[in-house]
Design a protein around this motif. Sequence first.
Motif, PDB file in Angstrom:
ATOM      1  N   ASP A 164      -1.964  -0.586  -3.352  1.00 42.47           N
ATOM      2  CA  ASP A 164      -2.887   0.483  -3.915  1.00 42.47           C
ATOM      3  C   ASP A 164      -2.150   1.244  -3.279  1.00 42.47           C
ATOM      4  O   ASP A 164      -1.636   2.391  -2.401  1.00 42.47           O
ATOM      5  CB  ASP A 164      -3.885  -0.406  -2.578  1.00 42.47           C
ATOM      6  N   TYR A 165      -3.223   2.880  -3.757  1.00 39.29           N
ATOM      7  CA  TYR A 165      -2.446   4.255  -4.062  1.00 39.29           C
ATOM      8  C   TYR A 165      -3.146   5.283  -3.426  1.00 39.29           C
ATOM      9  O   TYR A 165      -4.400   4.917  -3.807  1.00 39.29           O
ATOM     10  CB  TYR A 165      -2.102   4.329  -5.457  1.00 39.29           C
ATOM     11  N   HIS A 166      -3.223   5.814  -2.179  1.00 37.09           N
ATOM     12  CA  HIS A 166      -4.239   6.649  -1.855  1.00 37.09           C
ATOM     13  C   HIS A 166      -3.020   7.756  -1.578  1.00 37.09           C
ATOM     14  O   HIS A 166      -2.256   7.915  -1.260  1.00 37.09           O
ATOM     15  CB  HIS A 166      -4.477   6.271  -0.582  1.00 37.09           C
ATOM     16  N   LYS A 167      -3.852   8.726  -1.348  1.00 37.84           N
ATOM     17  CA  LYS A 167      -3.528  10.275  -0.839  1.00 37.84           C
ATOM     18  C   LYS A 167      -3.656  10.551   0.265  1.00 37.84           C
ATOM     19  O   LYS A 167      -4.949  10.166   0.731  1.00 37.84           O
ATOM     20  CB  LYS A 167      -3.724  11.581  -1.747  1.00 37.84           C
ATOM     21  N   LEU A 168      -2.830  11.069   1.357  1.00 42.56           N
ATOM     22  CA  LEU A 168      -2.971  11.255   2.442  1.00 42.56           C
ATOM     23  C   LEU A 168      -4.263  11.909   2.318  1.00 42.56           C
ATOM     24  O   LEU A 168      -4.497  12.060   3.953  1.00 42.56           O
ATOM     25  CB  LEU A 168      -1.998  11.835   3.555  1.00 42.56           C
ATOM     26  N   ILE A 202      -7.757   5.343   6.256  1.00 43.67           N
ATOM     27  CA  ILE A 202      -5.948   4.109   6.388  1.00 43.67           C
ATOM     28  C   ILE A 202      -6.745   3.374   6.551  1.00 43.67           C
ATOM     29  O   ILE A 202      -5.824   1.869   6.128  1.00 43.67           O
ATOM     30  CB  ILE A 202      -5.555   5.527   6.842  1.00 43.67           C
ATOM     31  N   LEU A 203      -7.301   2.583   7.699  1.00 43.61           N
ATOM     32  CA  LEU A 203      -7.713   1.061   8.100  1.00 43.61           C
ATOM     33  C   LEU A 203      -8.441   0.517   7.415  1.00 43.61           C
ATOM     34  O   LEU A 203      -7.663  -0.652   7.295  1.00 43.61           O
ATOM     35  CB  LEU A 203      -8.861   1.125   9.703  1.00 43.61           C
ATOM     36  N   ASN A 204      -9.449   0.866   6.354  1.00 43.09           N
ATOM     37  CA  ASN A 204      -9.800  -0.007   5.230  1.00 43.09           C
ATOM     38  C   ASN A 204      -8.891  -0.009   4.251  1.00 43.09           C
ATOM     39  O   ASN A 204      -9.298  -1.173   3.489  1.00 43.09           O
ATOM     40  CB  ASN A 204     -11.623   0.905   4.765  1.00 43.09           C
ATOM     41  N   VAL A 205      -8.455   0.522   3.864  1.00 41.54           N
ATOM     42  CA  VAL A 205      -7.545   0.465   3.304  1.00 41.54           C
ATOM     43  C   VAL A 205      -6.520  -0.853   3.089  1.00 41.54           C
ATOM     44  O   VAL A 205      -6.324  -1.418   2.165  1.00 41.54           O
ATOM     45  CB  VAL A 205      -6.492   2.077   2.709  1.00 41.54           C
ATOM     46  N   VAL A 206      -5.669  -0.983   4.163  1.00 33.31           N
ATOM     47  CA  VAL A 206      -5.528  -2.116   4.954  1.00 33.31           C
ATOM     48  C   VAL A 206      -5.698  -3.338   4.999  1.00 33.31           C
ATOM     49  O   VAL A 206      -5.631  -4.089   4.240  1.00 33.31           O
ATOM     50  CB  VAL A 206      -4.075  -1.329   6.058  1.00 33.31           C
ATOM     51  N   ARG A 207      -7.129  -2.993   5.337  1.00 35.96           N
ATOM     52  CA  ARG A 207      -7.681  -3.899   5.704  1.00 35.96           C
ATOM     53  C   ARG A 207      -8.462  -4.759   4.529  1.00 35.96           C
ATOM     54  O   ARG A 207      -8.654  -6.216   4.054  1.00 35.96           O
ATOM     55  CB  ARG A 207      -9.157  -4.091   6.759  1.00 35.96           C
ATOM     56  N   ILE A 260       0.431  -1.021  -0.102  1.00 33.68           N
ATOM     57  CA  ILE A 260       0.208  -0.078   0.255  1.00 33.68           C
ATOM     58  C   ILE A 260       0.957   1.167  -0.198  1.00 33.68           C
ATOM     59  O   ILE A 260       1.750   1.182   0.837  1.00 33.68           O
ATOM     60  CB  ILE A 260      -0.889   0.013   1.636  1.00 33.68           C
ATOM     61  N   VAL A 261       0.754   2.283  -1.048  1.00 31.57           N
ATOM     62  CA  VAL A 261       1.377   3.373  -1.117  1.00 31.57           C
ATOM     63  C   VAL A 261       0.396   4.705  -0.223  1.00 31.57           C
ATOM     64  O   VAL A 261      -0.932   4.548  -0.795  1.00 31.57           O
ATOM     65  CB  VAL A 261       1.814   3.397  -2.213  1.00 31.57           C
ATOM     66  N   ILE A 262       1.519   5.656   0.299  1.00 33.55           N
ATOM     67  CA  ILE A 262       0.165   6.670   0.957  1.00 33.55           C
ATOM     68  C   ILE A 262       1.444   7.823   0.535  1.00 33.55           C
ATOM     69  O   ILE A 262       1.888   7.530   1.051  1.00 33.55           O
ATOM     70  CB  ILE A 262      -0.191   6.501   2.256  1.00 33.55           C
ATOM     71  N   ASP A 263       0.732   8.155   0.259  1.00 34.78           N
ATOM     72  CA  ASP A 263       1.240   9.914  -0.670  1.00 34.78           C
ATOM     73  C   ASP A 263       1.295  10.606  -0.246  1.00 34.78           C
ATOM     74  O   ASP A 263      -0.035  11.271   0.122  1.00 34.78           O
ATOM     75  CB  ASP A 263       0.783   9.812  -2.596  1.00 34.78           C
ATOM     76  N   THR A 264       2.393  11.756   0.195  1.00 37.25           N
ATOM     77  CA  THR A 264       2.242  12.591   1.394  1.00 37.25           C
ATOM     78  C   THR A 264       2.065  14.086   0.483  1.00 37.25           C
ATOM     79  O   THR A 264       2.802  15.196   1.064  1.00 37.25           O
ATOM     80  CB  THR A 264       3.142  12.489   2.531  1.00 37.25           C
ATOM     81  N   GLU A 265       2.757  13.446  -0.688  1.00 40.08           N
ATOM     82  CA  GLU A 265       3.042  15.048  -1.321  1.00 40.08           C
ATOM     83  C   GLU A 265       1.829  15.554  -1.502  1.00 40.08           C
ATOM     84  O   GLU A 265       0.740  15.500  -1.515  1.00 40.08           O
ATOM     85  CB  GLU A 265       3.451  14.438  -3.053  1.00 40.08           C
ATOM     86  N   GLN A 266       2.128  17.304  -1.251  1.00 45.30           N
ATOM     87  CA  GLN A 266       0.852  18.054  -0.980  1.00 45.30           C
ATOM     88  C   GLN A 266       1.197  19.794  -1.507  1.00 45.30           C
ATOM     89  O   GLN A 266       0.751  20.111  -1.406  1.00 45.30           O
ATOM     90  CB  GLN A 266       1.301  18.225   0.408  1.00 45.30           C
ATOM     91  N   ASP A 267       2.182  19.772  -2.352  1.00 46.42           N
ATOM     92  CA  ASP A 267       3.101  20.548  -3.046  1.00 46.42           C
ATOM     93  C   ASP A 267       1.738  20.907  -3.829  1.00 46.42           C
ATOM     94  O   ASP A 267       0.739  20.551  -4.700  1.00 46.42           O
ATOM     95  CB  ASP A 267       4.589  20.294  -3.475  1.00 46.42           C
ATOM     96  N   PHE A 268       2.020  22.190  -4.739  1.00 41.64           N
ATOM     97  CA  PHE A 268       1.233  22.635  -5.821  1.00 41.64           C
ATOM     98  C   PHE A 268       1.447  22.092  -6.398  1.00 41.64           C
ATOM     99  O   PHE A 268       0.991  22.026  -7.336  1.00 41.64           O
ATOM    100  CB  PHE A 268       1.398  24.273  -5.723  1.00 41.64           C
ATOM    101  N   ILE A 269       2.828  22.288  -7.263  1.00 40.40           N
ATOM    102  CA  ILE A 269       3.027  21.176  -8.444  1.00 40.40           C
ATOM    103  C   ILE A 269       3.634  19.536  -8.290  1.00 40.40           C
ATOM    104  O   ILE A 269       4.134  19.525  -7.238  1.00 40.40           O
ATOM    105  CB  ILE A 269       4.410  21.941  -9.243  1.00 40.40           C
TER     106      ILE A 269
END
Lengths: 629, 347
Positions: free
Chosen positions: A609-613, A621-626, A585-594
């Motif tokens: 599985d890809y998700h933005k924070l 997040i729990l459900n993603v893992v589950r 599972i990848v949790i993307d923490t990127e938040q910059d404008f670009i």
Amino acid sequence: MRNNDVYPFSAIVGQDKLKKALLINVVNPSVGGVLISGEKGTGKSTLVRGLGNLIQDMEVIELPLNATEDMLIGSIDIEKALVEGKRTINNSILMKANGNILYVDEVNLLSEAIVNSLLEVSQSGISRVEREGITFMHESLFILVGTMNPEEGGLRPQFLDRFGLFVEVLGSDDLYERINIIERRIQYEENPSLFIQQWKYEDSKIWNKIKKARELISKIVVSESMMKVASEISMKANCSGHRGEIVMIEASKAIAALYGRKNITIDDLKEASQLALPHRMRDNPPDMSESDDIEKEDNNDANNEENNIDNNDQNTPENISDDMDNDQDDDGNDENRQNDNLDSIGDSDNETIDDIGNLFKVKDLDIKPLDRKRRKGAGRRSIVKTSELQGRYVRYTFPKGKYKDIAFDATLRAAAPYQDSRNKEGLALSIKKQDIREKIREKRTGSTILFVVDASGSMGAKKRMESVKGAIMSLLNDAYQKRDSVGMIAFRKEEAELILNITRSVDLAYKKLKDLPTGGKTPLTLGLYKGYEILKNAMKRNKDIIPVLVLVTDGRGNVSIGGKEPLEEALQVSKQISIEGIQTIVIDTEQDFIQLKLAEEIAKEMGADYHKLEELKAEEILNVVRNHI
Amino acid sequence: MINKKKLYPFTAIVGQESMKKALILNIINPSLGGVLIRGEKGTAKSTAVRAFAELLPQREEVEECMFSCNPDDISSLCGDCLERYKKGEDFSKRMGNMKVIDLPVSATEDRVVGTLDIEHAIKKGEKRFEPGILAMANRNILYVDEVNLLDDHVVDVLLDSAAMGVNTIEREGISYVHPAKFILIGTMNPEEGDLRPQLLDRFGMVVDVVGEKEIDNRVEVIKRRIEYEEDSHAFALKWEENQIELREKILHAMEILKKIRCHEDMYKTAAMISIELGVDGHRADISMIKTAKTVAAFDGKLEVDKKHMIEAASLVLPHRMRRRPFEEGVVEFSKVEELIRGIKDEK
């Protein structure tokens, strides 16, 4: 076993609600049992056993956690088969339970196979035995009473719904009640038989009340208006299905009968709703503040109840996050402001230690969404069929290939009917190849969740790390109940550090998480590689684990290990991980404008599985893992 | 080996007073609920438990009963003995030693609860129960080294029996019930993972052991160990007197235990402490009083005083603080002491 030393029902101080719930069931078994949820040492079991002793026409039949399936539903009687050559069924737990109370202590720890059989029978009231050449059917109507400690995890929704009533028990907060409890217990232990003698009269009074109520109950007529009120209450409480109101009506009948009345009052319904609805309410009940009729109070009562359960189920993370709130107010803000400034600098070597974020409230981390998930997964998460000779023997099967784990009892039963025609060579029994059965064992195996956390400078920005920590913590909380193992790798500066080796000590994980600093460069490849190694080793040690790698990063790797482009290297390792069959599972923490969408690319390569924070509330997040497990 | 090595004498263990005390209290009063000993490696946890076996008193048991039933306690007889009792048969009694029964971490569930006797079934074609570890543990001490590493389902059955004093078996064609009242003693190294709260609460007491901090004491530990290794018999002989003295003190305490008085104020204090600390349930209050009475008995006193209460509180409370999974369980023991000292002295 022996009933002479049972602590008397009437001598138990307090717990009036539970006592009432039990009495209701005894007066009207169609209510469908009670689930008792509560902390340790609150007299749950004592009450149930006391009840069994008080009621003279019913017994408490215990379903122990070690029960195998054949004992629950019955199987061929070996002795009879051998001696008389007859196929008869032995006395199963469900047979013994017919017309009695079936008591399961720690019902949430029961094995899946047993729960399934139990569900089947409790729905139909009939037990069908189809095994070992026997076809047999018998009635099995019982009052199901279960206890559970929510700290140990919840119940499957279907199973939960089977229990007519639900009572949460707590220890008493009243000083004099507590003193009273100590006194009686000490008295009892000093001289049990004298103590029991002293309470005999009180017990018999209760028994008489039950008998009278049982006579009365058949005369109770439920008016249509009461039914209407019941379904309105149930609807407003947002209960699933219709069982809520039916149980409510049945329970009100018993309540009225216990009061010696032939008519049901609104108060009876109110009392019944408090017992029948709490475990049937769904999330987000519609706002009830507008309702202004008589039921309003009921709803609110039931709703409060609901909240209590939630709190209890969750071990009150509310308190935890409250504490954290305060912490942040004290010192967190300054740090965070600093981080904001650092954001523009990017990979700074400055280190900060963020608090664990408080991004979620209790409701979001509610146990119910998990349960709902689990329904889909049919409990695959925590219980796996194990290939090794470990775990609880629950049922048997026909062997495939070499015999590894022979189920002797099932084998003997299979052989028993044919003994007449076999040459026994001096033994009592002759066993042929076709008789051999093997054991199916179940073992609670949690998943092994390894967090690979980017702790570089860019993560320290804008409370990112706080949110990340909050999310990880919500998973840890869950891992605690599910007996998952957790581990954590943090990568920053030039290294990837295993800050927590795979462990079941969630306390330890929490401490490590709390102290995790951020700052420095982003050796993403190193982090991934280390994670890969750790999980691979764990898989080697135990084949039964379910490995999960959770990568939390913005993907901006900027440290190379092999001299190639950092991103290229990272993608290579990602591919390797996907080949190895590790769930990711990848949790993307990127938040910059670009946005560079680097983490997304990595996720693709890993098949993760890809998700933005941002999109991840704690609940999600729990459900993603589950979903993955 | 001609000369079997003697056990290290219990009384020769340096320091670790609260661990020793906790063990002793549990022999005096087997209903206290056992001890969990937490500590790092090499803190004499196992040595103490093994040595402890030598101090265990003798008690009467029914001869040829596999559960060592107590002939005088009708309510906890096993099925066979109860039948004999009902028929009016006389039990042949004998004196037996209380024993320490090991529950290895690798034990399978069927070995723990007992199972179908396969040999008997094949030879005779009859179902018979083959007793497991819980059967042997009845009226004895059940010792689990590294209790936190025990398999979950073994923990489940252990809890069941510990709670009820009875082992119910419904498996492999066997339906059987037998008494399983035991003193549960566990050791664990907290670094290797937690104990489930449910199991933790079953232990009447918890003691945390740490290595000796005083240099003199550490030297003494080494000295005695070397002396013991050189000649265990001579060493045992040297400590014989202390051992006898302790054994007698225990026996005396057992005798007077029933006579110990406890003033109502103590009950009140116990309840107040539990409310103040927010413990789960009521087990803490009850344990505190029972333990205090046992402490008084060991002290040779007939009335529970504040000192006894403080000692009892220090043993029964540490693991019972309402502690969420992620909170650090800090016991504010000074608060407890304050409450106990605040009890009005009797006139």
